[in-house]
Design an enzyme around this catalytic site. Structure first.
Site, short mmCIF file in Angstrom:
data_model
loop_
_atom_site.label_atom_id
_atom_site.label_comp_id
_atom_site.label_asym_id
_atom_site.label_seq_id
_atom_site.Cartn_x
_atom_site.Cartn_y
_atom_site.Cartn_z
CB SER A 87 -0.80 -0.07 1.14
OG SER A 87 -0.31 -0.28 2.58
CG LEU A 88 2.46 2.26 -3.10
CD1 LEU A 88 2.48 2.30 -4.65
CD2 LEU A 88 3.83 1.95 -2.61
N GLY A 89 -0.37 4.51 0.12
CA GLY A 89 -1.09 5.67 0.56
C GLY A 89 -1.96 6.08 -0.45
N GLY B 224 -1.95 4.90 -4.16
CA GLY B 224 -2.58 3.58 -4.46
C GLY B 224 -2.11 2.35 -3.91
N GLY C 166 -6.12 0.72 5.41
CA GLY C 166 -5.25 -0.79 5.25
C GLY C 166 -5.95 -1.98 5.43
CG ASP C 167 -7.10 -2.71 9.50
OD1 ASP C 167 -5.84 -3.27 9.23
OD2 ASP C 167 -7.35 -1.91 10.36
#
Length: 311
Positions: free
Chosen positions: A223-225, A228, A254-255
C-alpha cells in the site's frame, strides 16, 4: 461450497478517534471526538467482510475486564467468536487526525500474555483453523508473546490453512515473514524497514517486493497511501491508483484493503480485478470515521474511478 474465512487479532484495542486541527506538543489540545470503537486490525477486516455478507470466525485475545464492547460488536456482525478471554484489560489506542490528514497514534499498553494463555490459544486455534480456507492474521503482538513463538505458530497455521493473509509491522512483521505467508500487505515504510533501505521510486518498491516473492511469498501487495497499491507476483504486477478523495480519517484504510483483497480472491476474481475492488473499498474508507461499508453501490461506483496499470 461456502468459503470459510477467519481473522485473528492477537492485540486488539478500543480505538478512540478524534479530530484536532493541529496537535501542539506540550500544550492543551481541544479534540473533537469522532468515535470510540471496539477494534484491532483483524477485527476491522472482519467488519468489512461482514458488510459484504461473508460469514466468518474471529479469534485472538481479549481482556476480561472490558470485553463488553467487543461482545456487542461481535453480536452485531454475526460472527463466530473464538477469542480467548484472559485476565486484564484490552488496551485503548488514541488516533488523532489533523487538518492535513496526518494521523498521530497514541497506543497504550494492555494485558500481558503468560505461557499458559499462549499455549491455550495455540492449541485451540490450531484446532478450529482446520476448518478454515483463508485466514487474515493482523496487527501487533501483545506483551508476553515472543517473536520465536509467533513464527512457530504461524508455521503451524500454514501447515493446516495455507492461505494466510498477513498484515503487521515492525518486529512482528519480520517474525511473520519467516513463515512465508501466502499474501502480505505491508505499506511502503514497512517494506523499507524490511529491506533496510529507502525506496524512493516505484521501481525501487517493485524490486523490493520481488525480493519477498523470490523468498517464497506468493503475493506481495504494497500500500502506497494516496498513490495507490502495487501487487507483485512471480508472473505479474499491477498498480492501482485511486482518485483524489476527501479524507476524514485514514484509520482502518489498510484493513479495508485487506478485506477487499480477501473478498476478491474468495470470489474468484483475477489479481487485477481483486486489486481494483480492494482499492475501491480502501478509497471509500478514508471518507468516514470508523471502518465498514455502509453503501455497497458506492463501492461499485468507485470501481470505474480506479486507474489500473500493468507494471
Amino acid at each position: 461450497m461456502t468459503y470459510r474465512v477467519a481473522t485473528i487479532t492477537l492485540n486488539p484495542a478500543y480505538d478512540l478517534l478524534g479530530f484536532c486541527p493541529k496537535v501542539e506538543l506540550g500544550d492543551v489540545n481541544l479534540v473533537q471526538t469522532n468515535a470510540l470503537l471496539a477494534a484491532g486490525k483483524g477485527i476491522n477486516v472482519a467488519k468489512v467482510l461482514s458488510d459484504l455478507d461473508v460469514q466468518l470466525t474471529i479469534g485472538g485475545f481479549l481482556g476480561k475486564e472490558n470485553r463488553d464492547g467487543f461482545n456487542l460488536l461481535f453480536k452485531s456482525l454475526n460472527v463466530i467468536d473464538k477469542f480467548e478471554t484472559i485476565e486484564g484489560r484490552t488496551r485503548i489506542n488514541v488516533k488523532l487526525t489533523e487538518e492535513n490528514s496526518e494521523v498521530t497514534d497514541l497506543n497504550f499498553s494492555g494485558f500481558t500474555i503468560n505461557d499458559q494463555d499462549w499455549q491455550h490459544f495455540v492449541t485451540n486455534s490450531l484446532e478450529w483453523l482446520k476448518d478454515i480456507d483463508m485466514v487474515a492474521i493482523s496487527g501487533s503482538l501483545p506483551v508476553g508473546v515472543s517473536l520465536d513463538k509467533f513464527t512457530k505458530w504461524m508455521e503451524q497455521v500454514k501447515a493446516i490453512c495455507p492461505k494466510i493473509v498477513f498484515d503487521s509491522s515492525r518486529d512482528a512483521l519480520v517474525a511473520g515473514l519467516k513463515a512465508k505467508p501466502w499474501l502480505i500487505k505491508p505499506n511502503d515504510k514497512e517494506l523499507e524497514m524490511w529491506v533496510g533501505r529507502k525506496l524512493p521510486t516505484l521501481e525501487d518498491v517493485k524490486a523490493a517486493a520481488m525480493e519477498l516473492v523470490n523468498d517464497g511469498i506468493e503475493n506481495v501487495v504494497i500500500s502506497l497511501g494516496s498513490k495507490g497499491a502495487l501487487w507483485v507476483t512471480k508472473n505479474e504486477a499491477w498498480l492501482a491508483k485511486p482518485p483524489k478523495c476527501h479524507v476524514v480519517s485514514t484509520v482502518g484504510a489498510g484493513d479495508s484493503m485487506v478485506a477487499g483483497l480477501m473478498y476478491g480472491l474468495m470470489t474468484n476474481r483475477s489479481i487485477k480485478d481483486t486489486l481494483v475492488f480492494a482499492s475501491s473499498v480502501a478509497a471509500l474508507s478514508v471518507g468516514q470515521a470508523g471502518v465498514g461499508i455502509s453503501d455497497c453501490q458506492a463501492v461499485n461506483n468507485m470501481l470505474e474511478k480506479i486507474e489500473i496499470i500493468s507494471e
